[in-house]
Design a protein around this motif. Sequence first.
Motif, PDB file in Angstrom:
ATOM      1  N   THR A  33      95.099  28.135  18.538  1.00 53.46           N
ATOM      2  CA  THR A  33      96.400  28.265  17.887  1.00 53.46           C
ATOM      3  C   THR A  33      97.283  27.094  18.291  1.00 53.46           C
ATOM      4  OG1 THR A  33      97.225  29.669  19.680  1.00 53.46           O
ATOM      5  CG2 THR A  33      96.282  30.778  17.760  1.00 53.46           C
ATOM      6  N   HIS A  34      98.046  26.618  17.332  1.00 57.64           N
ATOM      7  CA  HIS A  34      98.880  25.442  17.580  1.00 57.64           C
ATOM      8  C   HIS A  34     100.107  25.546  16.690  1.00 57.64           C
ATOM      9  CE1 HIS A  34     100.029  21.181  17.979  1.00 57.64           C
ATOM     10  NE2 HIS A  34      99.250  21.155  19.029  1.00 57.64           N
ATOM     11  N   LEU A  35     101.286  25.221  17.239  1.00 56.93           N
ATOM     12  CA  LEU A  35     102.513  25.327  16.460  1.00 56.93           C
ATOM     13  C   LEU A  35     102.493  24.428  15.234  1.00 56.93           C
ATOM     14  CD1 LEU A  35     105.252  25.472  19.256  1.00 56.93           C
ATOM     15  CD2 LEU A  35     104.537  27.314  17.722  1.00 56.93           C
ATOM     16  N   GLU A  36     101.725  23.337  15.319  1.00 58.71           N
ATOM     17  CA  GLU A  36     101.622  22.425  14.181  1.00 58.71           C
ATOM     18  C   GLU A  36     100.258  22.539  13.504  1.00 58.71           C
ATOM     19  OE1 GLU A  36     102.647  18.554  15.564  1.00 58.71           O
ATOM     20  OE2 GLU A  36     104.639  19.145  16.249  1.00 58.71           O
ATOM     21  N   GLY A  37      99.630  23.694  13.654  1.00 63.36           N
ATOM     22  CA  GLY A  37      98.345  23.900  13.011  1.00 63.36           C
ATOM     23  C   GLY A  37      98.448  23.776  11.507  1.00 63.36           C
ATOM     24  N   SER A  38      97.414  23.199  10.902  1.00 57.91           N
ATOM     25  CA  SER A  38      97.460  22.928   9.463  1.00 57.91           C
ATOM     26  C   SER A  38      97.069  24.134   8.628  1.00 57.91           C
ATOM     27  CB  SER A  38      96.522  21.756   9.136  1.00 57.91           C
ATOM     28  OG  SER A  38      95.185  22.058   9.534  1.00 57.91           O
ATOM     29  N   GLN A  39      96.454  25.139   9.246  1.00 58.54           N
ATOM     30  CA  GLN A  39      95.981  26.283   8.480  1.00 58.54           C
ATOM     31  C   GLN A  39      96.510  27.585   9.084  1.00 58.54           C
ATOM     32  OE1 GLN A  39      91.758  26.206   7.366  1.00 58.54           O
ATOM     33  NE2 GLN A  39      91.638  24.110   8.148  1.00 58.54           N
ATOM     34  N   SER A  40      96.768  28.550   8.215  1.00 60.04           N
ATOM     35  CA  SER A  40      97.228  29.851   8.670  1.00 60.04           C
ATOM     36  C   SER A  40      96.086  30.645   9.286  1.00 60.04           C
ATOM     37  CB  SER A  40      97.803  30.638   7.490  1.00 60.04           C
ATOM     38  OG  SER A  40      97.992  31.997   7.837  1.00 60.04           O
ATOM     39  N   LEU A  41      96.387  31.373  10.329  1.00 59.34           N
ATOM     40  CA  LEU A  41      95.399  32.267  10.929  1.00 59.34           C
ATOM     41  C   LEU A  41      94.813  33.203   9.881  1.00 59.34           C
ATOM     42  CD1 LEU A  41      94.049  33.748  13.400  1.00 59.34           C
ATOM     43  CD2 LEU A  41      96.115  35.172  13.448  1.00 59.34           C
ATOM     44  N   TYR A  42      95.665  33.664   8.962  1.00 63.66           N
ATOM     45  CA  TYR A  42      95.240  34.685   8.017  1.00 63.66           C
ATOM     46  C   TYR A  42      94.382  34.130   6.883  1.00 63.66           C
ATOM     47  CZ  TYR A  42      98.789  37.030  10.693  1.00 63.66           C
ATOM     48  OH  TYR A  42      99.527  37.544  11.727  1.00 63.66           O
ATOM     49  N   ALA A  43      94.203  32.798   6.863  1.00 56.62           N
ATOM     50  CA  ALA A  43      93.309  32.181   5.879  1.00 56.62           C
ATOM     51  C   ALA A  43      91.917  31.945   6.452  1.00 56.62           C
ATOM     52  CB  ALA A  43      93.908  30.863   5.392  1.00 56.62           C
ATOM     53  N   ILE A  68     100.121  30.745  13.583  1.00 61.41           N
ATOM     54  CA  ILE A  68     100.470  32.118  13.244  1.00 61.41           C
ATOM     55  C   ILE A  68     101.786  32.052  12.485  1.00 61.41           C
ATOM     56  CG2 ILE A  68     101.075  34.388  14.152  1.00 61.41           C
ATOM     57  CD1 ILE A  68      99.356  33.740  16.610  1.00 61.41           C
ATOM     58  N   PRO A  69     101.798  32.410  11.220  1.00 62.36           N
ATOM     59  CA  PRO A  69     103.038  32.300  10.438  1.00 62.36           C
ATOM     60  C   PRO A  69     104.179  33.076  11.079  1.00 62.36           C
ATOM     61  CG  PRO A  69     101.163  32.713   8.993  1.00 62.36           C
ATOM     62  CD  PRO A  69     100.668  32.893  10.399  1.00 62.36           C
ATOM     63  N   MET A  70     105.337  32.435  11.167  1.00 64.90           N
ATOM     64  CA  MET A  70     106.522  33.068  11.741  1.00 64.90           C
ATOM     65  C   MET A  70     107.701  32.827  10.803  1.00 64.90           C
ATOM     66  SD  MET A  70     106.174  32.205  15.818  1.00 64.90           S
ATOM     67  CE  MET A  70     106.120  30.429  15.554  1.00 64.90           C
ATOM     68  N   PRO A  71     107.907  33.713   9.848  1.00 67.25           N
ATOM     69  CA  PRO A  71     108.991  33.508   8.885  1.00 67.25           C
ATOM     70  C   PRO A  71     110.379  33.741   9.475  1.00 67.25           C
ATOM     71  CG  PRO A  71     107.914  35.608   8.496  1.00 67.25           C
ATOM     72  CD  PRO A  71     107.108  34.915   9.547  1.00 67.25           C
ATOM     73  N   GLY A  72     110.443  34.243  10.678  1.00 73.57           N
ATOM     74  CA  GLY A  72     111.729  34.505  11.315  1.00 73.57           C
ATOM     75  C   GLY A  72     112.260  33.298  12.043  1.00 73.57           C
ATOM     76  N   HIS A  73     113.001  33.536  13.112  1.00 77.14           N
ATOM     77  CA  HIS A  73     113.733  32.454  13.776  1.00 77.14           C
ATOM     78  C   HIS A  73     113.179  32.084  15.153  1.00 77.14           C
ATOM     79  CE1 HIS A  73     116.762  32.464  10.647  1.00 77.14           C
ATOM     80  NE2 HIS A  73     116.846  33.791  10.755  1.00 77.14           N
ATOM     81  N   ALA A  74     112.076  32.678  15.586  1.00 77.41           N
ATOM     82  CA  ALA A  74     111.501  32.327  16.889  1.00 77.41           C
ATOM     83  C   ALA A  74     110.807  30.980  16.817  1.00 77.41           C
ATOM     84  CB  ALA A  74     110.504  33.403  17.326  1.00 77.41           C
ATOM     85  N   GLU A  75     110.921  30.200  17.893  1.00 81.32           N
ATOM     86  CA  GLU A  75     110.258  28.900  17.936  1.00 81.32           C
ATOM     87  C   GLU A  75     108.777  29.031  18.228  1.00 81.32           C
ATOM     88  OE1 GLU A  75     112.162  26.274  20.627  1.00 81.32           O
ATOM     89  OE2 GLU A  75     114.077  26.243  19.555  1.00 81.32           O
ATOM     90  N   SER A  76     108.418  30.025  19.022  1.00 80.54           N
ATOM     91  CA  SER A  76     107.013  30.199  19.391  1.00 80.54           C
ATOM     92  C   SER A  76     106.799  31.623  19.845  1.00 80.54           C
ATOM     93  CB  SER A  76     106.613  29.226  20.514  1.00 80.54           C
ATOM     94  OG  SER A  76     107.356  29.493  21.690  1.00 80.54           O
ATOM     95  N   LEU A  77     105.529  31.960  20.049  1.00 79.94           N
ATOM     96  CA  LEU A  77     105.162  33.284  20.528  1.00 79.94           C
ATOM     97  C   LEU A  77     104.643  33.197  21.956  1.00 79.94           C
ATOM     98  CD1 LEU A  77     103.205  34.744  17.464  1.00 79.94           C
ATOM     99  CD2 LEU A  77     105.476  35.423  18.259  1.00 79.94           C
ATOM    100  N   ASN A  78     104.909  34.232  22.731  1.00 79.96           N
ATOM    101  CA  ASN A  78     104.295  34.382  24.038  1.00 79.96           C
ATOM    102  C   ASN A  78     102.769  34.319  23.881  1.00 79.96           C
ATOM    103  OD1 ASN A  78     102.883  36.616  25.759  1.00 79.96           O
ATOM    104  ND2 ASN A  78     104.634  35.979  26.970  1.00 79.96           N
TER     105      ASN A  78
END
Length: 264
Positions: free
Chosen positions: A191-201, A233-243
């Motif tokens: 997983t990477h914040l700048e990953g080119s592909q969605s986890l769900y794909a 991991i798509p994050m449509p909200g306002h968090a910068e990253s996930l734990n």
Amino acid sequence: MPHPYRTLTSPHNDTLKHLARLVQFARDRRKDDVIVLEGIHLLEAALEQGVVPAQCFINEAALGRSEVSALLARLPQTLSPLVVPEALLGKLTSLSSAPELIAVCPRPHPPRRSGSCLLLEDIQDPGNMGTILRSAAASGVMEVFLSKGCADVFSPKVLRAGMGAHFVLNLHEAADLADVLAGFAGRKLVTHLEGSQSLYAQDLRGDVAFVFGNEGAGVSPALLQQADCRVRIPMPGHAESLNVAMAATICLFERVRQLEVSLG
């Protein structure tokens, strides 16, 4: 036949001083090749998986409790529990108060097996580590490889956070993660914040190696280069990253979801 008991009452007793070092210091646990379990629930989980303690220290105040008696009845007759006054045991434990018992068990060294796995690089927070292990056990990914830079996976805090997950997983400590990835035949995802592909794909139904890195630094460049895919991991909200523990849980259970859907 009931186990014979011997009571240790002196804080200067060598056996108790050694126990204190095992509870406190990872280096002493590694030197003796043991783990320390505090409380009946962890020992119950270990016994369920065939782990046999080498030593068992019983809180004198808990001797009459039915759950403690039932647990002691499951110990081999060759093991003689040592009884310790509650106040003294309270000084030895990492907990805020004396547990029912403290058990010293052999440190597991499972063989490496095939199938989906989890690679943890320099995870430092015990709570994160324990949560990741619980999620791995619950999701059915049983092979976990830990780099040398990870926190001690058998520290008291990680054991408590793992809630017994340690004893159903195959934990490979001080692993060469690059070597593990090089020999892995399935998909290799990080997983990477700048990953080119969605986890769900991603198709996660086959063997997958999930790689997660340090809470601050993330996955190292060397392991990033070995990954087949950097996913976000798509994050449509306002968090910068996930734990990291949350991210690992989401990935593991997306795999579970896909497997469930494929089974109809």
